[in-house]
Scaffold this motif. Structure first.
Motif: not given
Length: 157
Positions: A140-143, A125-127, A148-150, A109-112
């Motif tokens: 992440x919000x768009x742009x 994103x990151x999980x 979601x960084x390390x 559900x994370x396609x754009x």
């Protein structure tokens, strides 16, 4: 959309390594393991190449020290592009997951849709998943590239 407590979707990935082409199912990649999975909109793109992937490469040992079995980078690109990007970025510590048709990304559900710019892509994103179940998720919000960084993910494992 995937959320904390959701199982990761079933999928088969094509992965290229020095040994050649192989396939791995989501069960092989995630079952019985603690995995960090981060997604980028595209290999060789500026933020992805200058910040997102390099952060995980630099911090790979810290993730391993915290019990992470595998760090995966997902992108809606083919396996050849993902392998070339991995080599270009000296990212051998990262398992590159090519989602060529975007079906895994869509199942999350994370396609754009980026339209003429590149078509179907993953949101950034990151999980963290343990035994195939999402235990932490940052979208992440768009742009943006803020959550979601390390470094952020290190706080969640």
């Amino acid at each position: 959309m995937i959320k904390i407590g959701s199982p990761l979707p079933t999928h088969e990935f094509t992965i290229l390594t020095d040994e050649g082409k192989t396939t791995a199912t989501s069960e092989q990649l995630f079952k019985g393991k603690k995995v960090v999975l981060f997604a980028v909109p595209g290999a060789f793109t500026p933020t992805c190449s200058n910040s997102h992937l390099p952060g995980f490469v630099v911090q790979a040992d810290r993730f391993k020290a915290r019990g992470v079995d595998t760090i995966c980078c997902l992108s809606v690109n083919d396996a050849f592009v993902m392998r070339a990007w991995q080599q270009h970025q000296n990212a051998d510590a990262i398992t590159m997951l090519a989602d060529g048709a975007g079906s895994f990304t869509q199942a999350l559900g994370l396609a754009k849709d980026t339209g003429e710019f590149g078509g179907l892509r993953a949101q950034r994103f990151a999980l963290v998943a343990e035994d195939g179940v999402v235990t932490a998720l940052k979208i992440e919000a768009p742009g943006k590239f803020e959550v979601s960084d390390a470094e952020t993910l290190l706080q969640l494992v």
